[in-house]
Design an enzyme around this catalytic site. Structure first.
Site, PDB file in Angstrom:
ATOM      1  N   VAL A  63     -25.983 131.017 -27.802  1.00 36.25           N
ATOM      2  CA  VAL A  63     -25.802 132.167 -28.700  1.00 36.25           C
ATOM      3  C   VAL A  63     -26.707 131.992 -29.931  1.00 36.25           C
ATOM      4  O   VAL A  63     -26.929 130.873 -30.393  1.00 36.25           O
ATOM      5  CB  VAL A  63     -24.328 132.262 -29.152  1.00 36.25           C
ATOM      6  CG1 VAL A  63     -24.101 133.546 -29.937  1.00 36.25           C
ATOM      7  CG2 VAL A  63     -23.394 132.193 -27.941  1.00 36.25           C
TER       8      VAL A  63
ATOM      9  N   TYR B 147     -19.270 116.533 -24.342  1.00 33.88           N
ATOM     10  CA  TYR B 147     -18.986 117.905 -24.793  1.00 33.88           C
ATOM     11  C   TYR B 147     -18.631 118.801 -23.602  1.00 33.88           C
ATOM     12  O   TYR B 147     -17.653 119.543 -23.636  1.00 33.88           O
ATOM     13  CB  TYR B 147     -20.212 118.474 -25.537  1.00 33.88           C
ATOM     14  CG  TYR B 147     -20.102 119.946 -25.860  1.00 33.88           C
ATOM     15  CD1 TYR B 147     -19.271 120.400 -26.885  1.00 33.88           C
ATOM     16  CD2 TYR B 147     -20.823 120.897 -25.137  1.00 33.88           C
ATOM     17  CE1 TYR B 147     -19.165 121.762 -27.175  1.00 33.88           C
ATOM     18  CE2 TYR B 147     -20.717 122.248 -25.424  1.00 33.88           C
ATOM     19  CZ  TYR B 147     -19.894 122.679 -26.446  1.00 33.88           C
ATOM     20  OH  TYR B 147     -19.783 124.019 -26.717  1.00 33.88           O
TER      21      TYR B 147
ATOM     22  N   LYS C 263     -15.122 121.052 -22.769  1.00 33.97           N
ATOM     23  CA  LYS C 263     -15.069 122.500 -22.581  1.00 33.97           C
ATOM     24  C   LYS C 263     -14.482 122.845 -21.208  1.00 33.97           C
ATOM     25  O   LYS C 263     -13.806 123.862 -21.050  1.00 33.97           O
ATOM     26  CB  LYS C 263     -16.467 123.105 -22.760  1.00 33.97           C
ATOM     27  CG  LYS C 263     -16.898 123.114 -24.221  1.00 33.97           C
ATOM     28  CD  LYS C 263     -16.107 124.174 -24.980  1.00 33.97           C
ATOM     29  CE  LYS C 263     -16.187 124.080 -26.455  1.00 33.97           C
ATOM     30  NZ  LYS C 263     -15.499 125.152 -27.156  1.00 33.97           N
TER      31      LYS C 263
ATOM     32  N   ILE D  34      -7.252 121.850 -36.557  1.00 39.32           N
ATOM     33  CA  ILE D  34      -6.572 122.084 -35.269  1.00 39.32           C
ATOM     34  C   ILE D  34      -6.047 120.785 -34.664  1.00 39.32           C
ATOM     35  O   ILE D  34      -5.264 120.823 -33.722  1.00 39.32           O
ATOM     36  CB  ILE D  34      -7.459 122.841 -34.243  1.00 39.32           C
ATOM     37  CG1 ILE D  34      -8.771 122.101 -33.989  1.00 39.32           C
ATOM     38  CG2 ILE D  34      -7.697 124.279 -34.693  1.00 39.32           C
ATOM     39  CD1 ILE D  34      -9.537 122.626 -32.770  1.00 39.32           C
TER      40      ILE D  34
HETATM   41  P1  NAD Z   1     -19.892 126.404 -35.596  1.00 40.68           P
HETATM   42  O1  NAD Z   1     -20.015 124.918 -35.753  1.00 40.68           O
HETATM   43  O2  NAD Z   1     -20.716 127.267 -36.443  1.00 40.68           O
HETATM   44  O3  NAD Z   1     -18.371 126.852 -35.721  1.00 40.68           O
HETATM   45  C1  NAD Z   1     -17.293 126.012 -35.371  1.00 40.68           C
HETATM   46  C2  NAD Z   1     -16.233 126.165 -36.450  1.00 40.68           C
HETATM   47  O4  NAD Z   1     -15.097 125.371 -36.108  1.00 40.68           O
HETATM   48  C3  NAD Z   1     -16.717 125.673 -37.829  1.00 40.68           C
HETATM   49  O5  NAD Z   1     -16.418 126.630 -38.812  1.00 40.68           O
HETATM   50  C4  NAD Z   1     -15.940 124.391 -38.041  1.00 40.68           C
HETATM   51  O6  NAD Z   1     -15.720 124.086 -39.401  1.00 40.68           O
HETATM   52  C5  NAD Z   1     -14.661 124.687 -37.285  1.00 40.68           C
HETATM   53  N1  NAD Z   1     -13.962 123.461 -36.898  1.00 40.68           N
HETATM   54  C6  NAD Z   1     -14.503 122.341 -36.348  1.00 40.68           C
HETATM   55  N2  NAD Z   1     -13.557 121.406 -36.194  1.00 40.68           N
HETATM   56  C7  NAD Z   1     -12.390 121.949 -36.640  1.00 40.68           C
HETATM   57  C8  NAD Z   1     -11.068 121.455 -36.750  1.00 40.68           C
HETATM   58  N3  NAD Z   1     -10.755 120.213 -36.370  1.00 40.68           N
HETATM   59  N4  NAD Z   1     -10.119 122.269 -37.259  1.00 40.68           N
HETATM   60  C9  NAD Z   1     -10.421 123.537 -37.688  1.00 40.68           C
HETATM   61  N5  NAD Z   1     -11.682 124.047 -37.608  1.00 40.68           N
HETATM   62  C10 NAD Z   1     -12.649 123.259 -37.089  1.00 40.68           C
HETATM   63  O7  NAD Z   1     -20.204 126.667 -34.030  1.00 40.68           O
HETATM   64  P2  NAD Z   1     -20.381 128.046 -33.250  1.00 40.68           P
HETATM   65  O8  NAD Z   1     -21.755 128.048 -32.706  1.00 40.68           O
HETATM   66  O9  NAD Z   1     -19.900 129.170 -34.059  1.00 40.68           O
HETATM   67  O10 NAD Z   1     -19.405 127.792 -32.015  1.00 40.68           O
HETATM   68  C11 NAD Z   1     -18.134 128.390 -31.899  1.00 40.68           C
HETATM   69  C12 NAD Z   1     -17.533 128.015 -30.571  1.00 40.68           C
HETATM   70  O11 NAD Z   1     -18.383 128.437 -29.504  1.00 40.68           O
HETATM   71  C13 NAD Z   1     -17.328 126.526 -30.349  1.00 40.68           C
HETATM   72  O12 NAD Z   1     -16.120 126.354 -29.641  1.00 40.68           O
HETATM   73  C14 NAD Z   1     -18.496 126.132 -29.487  1.00 40.68           C
HETATM   74  O13 NAD Z   1     -18.221 124.983 -28.700  1.00 40.68           O
HETATM   75  C15 NAD Z   1     -18.649 127.362 -28.626  1.00 40.68           C
HETATM   76  N6  NAD Z   1     -19.976 127.563 -28.049  1.00 40.68           N
HETATM   77  C16 NAD Z   1     -21.016 127.901 -28.853  1.00 40.68           C
HETATM   78  C17 NAD Z   1     -22.264 128.098 -28.281  1.00 40.68           C
HETATM   79  C18 NAD Z   1     -23.451 128.508 -29.114  1.00 40.68           C
HETATM   80  O14 NAD Z   1     -24.517 128.737 -28.547  1.00 40.68           O
HETATM   81  N7  NAD Z   1     -23.332 128.620 -30.441  1.00 40.68           N
HETATM   82  C19 NAD Z   1     -22.450 127.935 -26.897  1.00 40.68           C
HETATM   83  C20 NAD Z   1     -21.355 127.577 -26.109  1.00 40.68           C
HETATM   84  C21 NAD Z   1     -20.114 127.419 -26.700  1.00 40.68           C
END
Ligand code: NAD
Length: 331
Positions: A185, A155, A159, A68
């Site tokens: 999550v 971070y 966000k 991205i």
């Molecule tokens: P995750 O790390 O499992 O998934 C993130 C995905 O984004 C990965 O597959 C990664 O390879 C991809 N990614 C990272 N950098 C990238 C780039 N430059 N280009 C393309 N792809 C890229 O994390 P998750 O827990 O599934 O989180 C998903 C989203 O939810 C994120 O935006 C995270 O900030 C947000 N979030 C998650 C939680 C939680 O509790 N898991 C809480 C708040 C927010």
């Protein structure tokens, strides 16, 4: 998904960024199970190939391996797309403290690229992963969407900037969006490995390996742990709602109850002991509190219930039972 939602999406194409990650792969799985066409954009920075392997032979699935941070990759991914579920980002507060520049490049510049690409491709709605970290140092509980504090980490800044950019893209260019502030999550496919692993998969893996999980502090800190299926429901509701008043704003995505870290570890131990009785005797250990951790987090989910018809099906207990059973089979 409801029959009405499936019908609404049956002729649509949905882009899931970060689709090889924990939340993204669960979104894709639900969409494909309902015969909806999905494009996944991921650079596998933290996502896993095994998370998307089951989808590769599905005619409704297309993988674009890209970043991205590269506008061209975002444009390619947004081509012919109706709705975006933007999940790609670098998660983890400690990671952002260690490397704020990369976190900012991905989470802010990458996000902006995605907004520009979505706008130019005529995407109908841009739904994105925001975060409960946006509440920052504001202490009031439960958290309500329009009362936030100052961010406590790089971070959290990224966000919050996402929310500001999404708002400006609506006001300036008319791109409709919805921000989903996820609260801790958990569930199937969340990665237990690495320095930045989340607490639930980490503790599960430690119990399964007969190691003591380490709680930071005395265990009285609490979180609104949210099962993945509730998060999937919110994303689907966000792209399918006809309620115009529900657009161009942010929502808490949580269950609306908090659980202390000690209660969490105790529940995990109890549920895992059903698979392996030796786990009953594992001691839960403690170490000092981690800098930057807020003591408590609890969401009000009234706004999501009212405007997006959110009805979370899984409380912490049912969610943990499902997650634990999945990890027992798959770790
Ligand atoms: P995750 O790390 O499992 O998934 C993130 C995905 O984004 C990965 O597959 C990664 O390879 C991809 N990614 C990272 N950098 C990238 C780039 N430059 N280009 C393309 N792809 C890229 O994390 P998750 O827990 O599934 O989180 C998903 C989203 O939810 C994120 O935006 C995270 O900030 C947000 N979030 C998650 C939680 C939680 O509790 N898991 C809480 C708040 C927010």
């Amino acid at each position: 998904m409801t029959t009405e939602q499936i019908e609404k999406l049956s002729d649509k194409r949905i882009l899931v960024t970060g689709g090889a990650g924990f939340i993204g792969s669960n979104l894709i799985e639900t969409l494909l199970n309902n015969n909806i066409r999905v494009v996944c954009l991921d650079n596998f920075a933290t996502g896993k190939r095994k998370n998307i392997e089951p989808f590769l032979n599905n005619g409704n699935f297309k993988l674009i391996e890209g970043d991205i941070r590269n506008l061209g990759d975002c444009q390619k991914a947004c081509d012919n797309i109706d709705f975006v579920l933007h999940q790609a980002a670098l998660g983890s507060v400690p990671r952002s403290i260690k490397d704020p520049i990369t976190t900012n490049d991905v989470n802010v510049s990458g996000f902006l690229n995605m907004l520009v690409a979505a706008r130019d491709a005529g995407v109908k709605r841009f739904v994105y992963a925001a975060s409960s970290s946006t509440y920052g140092d504001h202490e009031a509980l439960p958290k309500v969407e329009d009362v936030i504090g100052k961010p406590l980490s790089p971070y959290a800044i990224t966000k919050y900037v996402n929310e500001l950019y999404a708002d400006i893209f609506h006001k300036t260019y008319g791109l409709d969006s919805i921000g989903l502030r996820y609260f801790n999550v958990f569930g199937r496919r969340q990665d237990p490995n690495g320095a930045y692993a989340a607490v639930i998969p980490k503790f599960v893996q430690q119990f399964i390996s007969h190691e003591s999980p380490m709680i930071n502090g005395d265990g009285s800190y609490s979180r609104d742990f949210t099962y993945i299926d509730n998060v999937v429901q919110m994303n689907i509701n966000a792209i399918t709602t006809d309620n115009k008043k529900a657009l161009n704003t942010v929502y808490n995505v949580a269950y609306g109850e908090h659980t202390t870290l000690l209660e969490l570890a105790t529940l995990l131990k109890e549920y895992l002991s059903e698979f392996d009785s030796n786990i009953k005797t594992i001691e839960i250990k403690h170490r000092e509190n981690r800098i930057g951790d807020i003591p408590h987090s609890l969401a009000s989910i009234d706004k999501a219930k009212q405007l997006l018809d959110y009805q979370p099906k899984y409380d912490i207990s049912n969610g943990l039972k499902e997650a634990v059973a999945w990890y027992w089979k798959n770790l």
